[in-house]
Design a protein around this motif. Structure first.
Motif, mmCIF file in Angstrom:
data_model
loop_
_atom_site.group_PDB
_atom_site.id
_atom_site.type_symbol
_atom_site.label_atom_id
_atom_site.label_comp_id
_atom_site.label_asym_id
_atom_site.label_seq_id
_atom_site.Cartn_x
_atom_site.Cartn_y
_atom_site.Cartn_z
ATOM 1 N N VAL A 225 0.841 -1.195 0.000
ATOM 2 C CA VAL A 225 0.000 0.000 0.000
ATOM 3 C C VAL A 225 0.881 1.253 0.000
ATOM 4 O O VAL A 225 1.818 1.364 0.804
ATOM 5 C CB VAL A 225 -0.936 0.001 1.223
ATOM 6 N N LEU A 226 0.570 2.206 -0.876
ATOM 7 C CA LEU A 226 1.358 3.436 -0.949
ATOM 8 C C LEU A 226 1.010 4.360 0.209
ATOM 9 O O LEU A 226 -0.178 4.634 0.459
ATOM 10 C CB LEU A 226 1.085 4.171 -2.263
ATOM 11 N N PRO A 227 2.006 4.859 0.947
ATOM 12 C CA PRO A 227 1.726 5.836 2.002
ATOM 13 C C PRO A 227 1.121 7.113 1.420
ATOM 14 O O PRO A 227 1.274 7.413 0.228
ATOM 15 C CB PRO A 227 3.101 6.094 2.618
ATOM 16 N N GLN A 228 0.493 7.869 2.282
ATOM 17 C CA GLN A 228 -0.210 9.073 1.846
ATOM 18 C C GLN A 228 0.692 10.033 1.089
ATOM 19 O O GLN A 228 0.286 10.612 0.068
ATOM 20 C CB GLN A 228 -0.807 9.786 3.078
ATOM 21 N N GLU A 229 1.943 10.169 1.528
ATOM 22 C CA GLU A 229 2.809 11.181 0.929
ATOM 23 C C GLU A 229 3.258 10.850 -0.483
ATOM 24 O O GLU A 229 3.779 11.727 -1.194
ATOM 25 C CB GLU A 229 4.046 11.420 1.808
ATOM 26 N N VAL A 230 3.061 9.612 -0.931
ATOM 27 C CA VAL A 230 3.484 9.265 -2.295
ATOM 28 C C VAL A 230 2.325 8.708 -3.122
ATOM 29 O O VAL A 230 2.549 8.155 -4.195
ATOM 30 C CB VAL A 230 4.646 8.247 -2.274
ATOM 31 N N GLN A 231 1.102 8.873 -2.659
ATOM 32 C CA GLN A 231 -0.027 8.325 -3.403
ATOM 33 C C GLN A 231 -0.256 9.025 -4.739
ATOM 34 O O GLN A 231 -0.925 8.472 -5.617
ATOM 35 C CB GLN A 231 -1.310 8.377 -2.561
ATOM 36 N N HIS A 232 0.299 10.211 -4.901
ATOM 37 C CA HIS A 232 0.163 10.919 -6.174
ATOM 38 C C HIS A 232 1.264 10.541 -7.163
ATOM 39 O O HIS A 232 1.257 11.014 -8.307
ATOM 40 C CB HIS A 232 0.208 12.432 -5.935
ATOM 41 N N LEU A 233 2.199 9.695 -6.728
ATOM 42 C CA LEU A 233 3.321 9.304 -7.577
ATOM 43 C C LEU A 233 3.130 7.880 -8.098
ATOM 44 O O LEU A 233 2.386 7.088 -7.524
ATOM 45 C CB LEU A 233 4.636 9.389 -6.794
ATOM 46 N N VAL A 234 3.846 7.578 -9.183
ATOM 47 C CA VAL A 234 3.815 6.232 -9.764
ATOM 48 C C VAL A 234 5.153 5.563 -9.479
ATOM 49 O O VAL A 234 6.195 6.050 -9.940
ATOM 50 C CB VAL A 234 3.570 6.279 -11.280
ATOM 51 N N PRO A 235 5.177 4.471 -8.726
ATOM 52 C CA PRO A 235 6.457 3.801 -8.462
ATOM 53 C C PRO A 235 7.079 3.282 -9.757
ATOM 54 O O PRO A 235 6.376 2.823 -10.665
ATOM 55 C CB PRO A 235 6.075 2.646 -7.529
ATOM 56 N N ALA A 236 8.399 3.359 -9.816
ATOM 57 C CA ALA A 236 9.110 2.820 -10.982
ATOM 58 C C ALA A 236 9.353 1.329 -10.822
ATOM 59 O O ALA A 236 9.258 0.573 -11.795
ATOM 60 C CB ALA A 236 10.436 3.551 -11.177
ATOM 61 N N SER A 237 9.683 0.893 -9.599
ATOM 62 C CA SER A 237 9.952 -0.522 -9.369
ATOM 63 C C SER A 237 9.732 -0.850 -7.903
ATOM 64 O O SER A 237 9.601 0.048 -7.060
ATOM 65 C CB SER A 237 11.386 -0.886 -9.790
ATOM 66 N N VAL A 238 9.709 -2.155 -7.614
ATOM 67 C CA VAL A 238 9.498 -2.607 -6.247
ATOM 68 C C VAL A 238 10.337 -3.851 -6.004
ATOM 69 O O VAL A 238 10.505 -4.685 -6.894
ATOM 70 C CB VAL A 238 8.001 -2.897 -5.982
ATOM 71 N N SER A 239 10.870 -3.966 -4.792
ATOM 72 C CA SER A 239 11.589 -5.160 -4.349
ATOM 73 C C SER A 239 10.911 -5.695 -3.096
ATOM 74 O O SER A 239 10.448 -4.917 -2.252
ATOM 75 C CB SER A 239 13.056 -4.839 -4.037
ATOM 76 N N ILE A 240 10.853 -7.010 -2.972
ATOM 77 C CA ILE A 240 10.303 -7.656 -1.784
ATOM 78 C C ILE A 240 11.461 -8.219 -0.975
ATOM 79 O O ILE A 240 12.290 -8.983 -1.493
ATOM 80 C CB ILE A 240 9.322 -8.774 -2.159
ATOM 81 N N VAL A 241 11.536 -7.825 0.304
ATOM 82 C CA VAL A 241 12.609 -8.256 1.196
ATOM 83 C C VAL A 241 11.997 -8.682 2.528
ATOM 84 O O VAL A 241 10.823 -8.426 2.801
ATOM 85 C CB VAL A 241 13.641 -7.127 1.419
ATOM 86 N N GLU A 242 12.808 -9.300 3.364
ATOM 87 C CA GLU A 242 12.308 -9.733 4.669
ATOM 88 C C GLU A 242 12.404 -8.601 5.691
ATOM 89 O O GLU A 242 11.450 -8.336 6.425
ATOM 90 C CB GLU A 242 13.087 -10.959 5.139
ATOM 91 N N ASN A 243 13.545 -7.940 5.725
ATOM 92 C CA ASN A 243 13.750 -6.828 6.655
ATOM 93 C C ASN A 243 13.875 -5.533 5.858
ATOM 94 O O ASN A 243 14.389 -5.526 4.733
ATOM 95 C CB ASN A 243 15.013 -7.062 7.482
ATOM 96 N N PRO A 244 13.439 -4.414 6.421
ATOM 97 C CA PRO A 244 13.387 -3.163 5.649
ATOM 98 C C PRO A 244 14.707 -2.769 5.004
ATOM 99 O O PRO A 244 14.703 -2.201 3.908
ATOM 100 C CB PRO A 244 12.938 -2.134 6.694
ATOM 101 N N CYS A 245 15.827 -3.040 5.647
ATOM 102 C CA CYS A 245 17.114 -2.584 5.126
ATOM 103 C C CYS A 245 17.838 -3.611 4.269
ATOM 104 O O CYS A 245 18.970 -3.372 3.832
ATOM 105 C CB CYS A 245 18.029 -2.150 6.278
#
Length: 550
Positions: A225-245
């Motif tokens: 889910v896109l957070p409120q501050e970036v809902q007006h933007l289109v993501p270029a790519s996404v990665s799935i990881v176990e831990n945030p970093c």
């Protein structure tokens, strides 16, 4: 000369004369042994500068050297001598692998603020560090099993209760994932990723259908889910990881294919699961099928291809040239075989695995084209939805929509399905050929069907409302936006699914004899026989399958 020198050396009395004679003789002998010198010539004029050498792989196809004697021009082999630029290579790679964000990565590969090679927390992964599996899948090995991801899509549909989100389509070798995973969302406008927790693992299957156990790859949809501050933007790519970093081993291009607002959304498209016809030449039947669904109003057919006969490839290429079809190669994920022939044997034996993997291209087709079309039909190339009172699908739906309004308080309709009626090869083989119908027109020639439909809900096919469906199965939606799914059964007098098979499916083996009893002659498809036969013949002549004079 040698004899004279010997006499001179032996006859003289003085030593000095003998030495002088020896020198003269040996000098003369040396002069006779050396090649004659050519007269001096002026230096040749400077030769024109040779053109730069072609790439090494094209040396055999280069022009003759300047010193080659002039000869009559000879035809050269008709080979492709193009050398693609780096931009062309990237475009070709993105076409072959739509899930790879190659253009985005190349644009920022030297940007130290975005391409964070040495950063400890959530660096943007290089495409050379991604883990590919079976060409079209990217992998992620978590502490609780392995994921293989096929595609990612931005879902901004109004009916979604979670708001704008990136849906990630893939498979996982667990039936009830409990592992917490995170989405690293990359934007053109931001240097660092936006990291959110994966909201859910939407199971794109039903536990009652089999294979409900761990260590068998299961289809899932993940939601970032896109957070409120970036809902007006289109993501270029996404990665799935176990831990945030974590440093990701996958990075998927986010598809968001909005049509031109001036054009608007089209009505109908058809999605076809991975074609598996390596040794079956169904090319002529495929031409008849494509031409019929186009007559019904399908703007485009989206094929997924596992392995096909060369003549089927020829047909698909022909319709690609007309912008009538799109063909997307697909493979099986994980350790499942992709070698031609062996893959077919595997899919024939492992039918439940096959059914599960079919859901990947079906749902990719939905999410790639949900903004472009209002209705998607998931059909095989041996079945068609036939309107009985209307000229095409558009007229059929205009008739059905007022009749299908749900009761007050019920969810809106998500699909409109037609009941299944078999036109089997095993019915009335002795009837011979239908006069006035080309013998190669399989559907037009088969006019005997089973007397009864299969049971309500069995083997139906539907038009799916792209604004509503969240996850699709071959026959009906598995999940819908804004509440429960609601499928409307089209009246058999208005439309039906005509299914052209050699015999009943194996699951109906016990009741097939009853279905085959008392076959009925049915010429419903003949309403379109003239335009269908004419269009098919035109295509078959263009393909070289029919002689021009026929």
């Amino acid at each position: 000369m040698r004899g004279w020198c010997a006499r001179w050396w032996g006859g003289g009395s003085r030593s000095r004369l003998r030495w002088m004679a020896a020198l003269l003789c040996w000098g003369a002998l040396a002069a006779l042994a050396l090649p004659r010198l050519q007269p001096l010539q002026p230096p040749p004029a400077a030769a024109p500068r040779a053109p730069p050498a072609p790439p090494a792989r094209l040396l055999l196809q280069s022009e003759p050297a300047a010193s080659t004697p002039a000869v009559a021009a000879q035809p050269l082999p008709a080979t492709d001598t193009r050398v693609l630029s780096e931009d062309e290579l990237r475009a070709d790679t993105e076409r072959r692998l739509p899930s790879l964000p190659l253009a985005y990565w190349h644009k920022h590969k030297d940007d130290k603020n975005k391409f964070l090679k040495k950063k400890d927390c959530a660096p943007f992964p290089s495409i050379y560090d991604l883990e590919f599996h079976n060409t079209y899948w990217q992998s992620f090995h978590s502490s609780q099993g392995v994921f293989h991801f096929y595609g990612a899509y931005l879902d901004t549909r109004n009916a979604s209760r979670i708001g704008p989100a990136v849906r990630v389509l893939g498979v996982h070798d667990r039936i009830k994932p409990t592992i917490t995973t995170h989405c690293q969302l990359w934007f053109e406008e931001r240097t660092a990723p936006v990291v959110v927790r994966n909201l859910e693992y939407k199971y794109v299957w039903n536990s009652k259908w089999g294979n409900y156990r761990d260590h068998v790859l299961q289809p899932y949809l993940l939601a970032c889910v896109l957070p409120q501050e970036v809902q007006h933007l289109v993501p270029a790519s996404v990665s799935i990881v176990e831990n945030p970093c974590d440093r990701a081993t996958n990075n998927l291009r986010v598809h968001y294919d909005r049509p031109d607002p001036a054009v608007g959304r089209k009505e109908f498209a058809v999605c076809v699961k991975g074609l598996d016809f390596l040794h079956e030449d169904l090319s002529v039947r495929l031409v008849e099928w494509i031409e019929f669904v186009r007559l019904m109003g399908a703007d485009k057919v989206f094929f997924y291809e596992l392995q096909v006969h060369p003549n089927i490839t020829k047909v698909l290429d022909y319709y690609k040239g007309q912008n009538a079809v799109t063909v997307t190669p697909v493979t099986l994920p994980g350790g499942q075989p992709n070698l031609p022939g062996l893959q077919h044997m595997y899919l024939k034996k492992k039918t439940t695995h096959k059914r599960q993997m079919e859901l990947v291209p079906y749902n990719d087709c939905l999410y790639r084209h949900m903004y472009e079309y209002r209705w998607l039909a998931l059909l095989d190339i041996d079945e068609v939805i036939v309107p009985l009172e209307d000229a095409d699908w558009s007229s059929l739906m205009k008739r059905a929509l007022p009749l299908s309004k749900p009761a007050k308080g019920k969810p809106p309709r998500s699909s409109y399905h037609a009941s299944n009626l078999y036109f089997l090869d095993s019915l009335r083989h002795e009837h011979g050929w239908e006069e006035g119908i080309p013998r190669y027109m399989h559907m037009l020639q088969h006019v005997y069907r089973t007397r009864n439909f299969t049971k309500p809900g069995q083997y139906v096919k539907a038009f799916h409302e792209t604004e509503r469906v969240l996850a699709l199965h071959n026959h009906f939606p598995l999940a819908c936006l804004g509440g429960a799914c609601s499928s409307y059964a089209l009246e058999p007098a208005q439309a039906r699914l005509q299914h052209y098979r050699a015999d009943c499916v194996s699951a109906l083996s016990k009741s097939c004899a009853e279905l085959r009893a008392q076959p009925v002659r049915d010429e419903a498809l003949w309403r379109w026989r003239q335009p269908l036969a004419a269009r098919a013949a035109r295509a078959l002549r263009a393909l070289g399958f029919l002689p021009p004079h026929r």
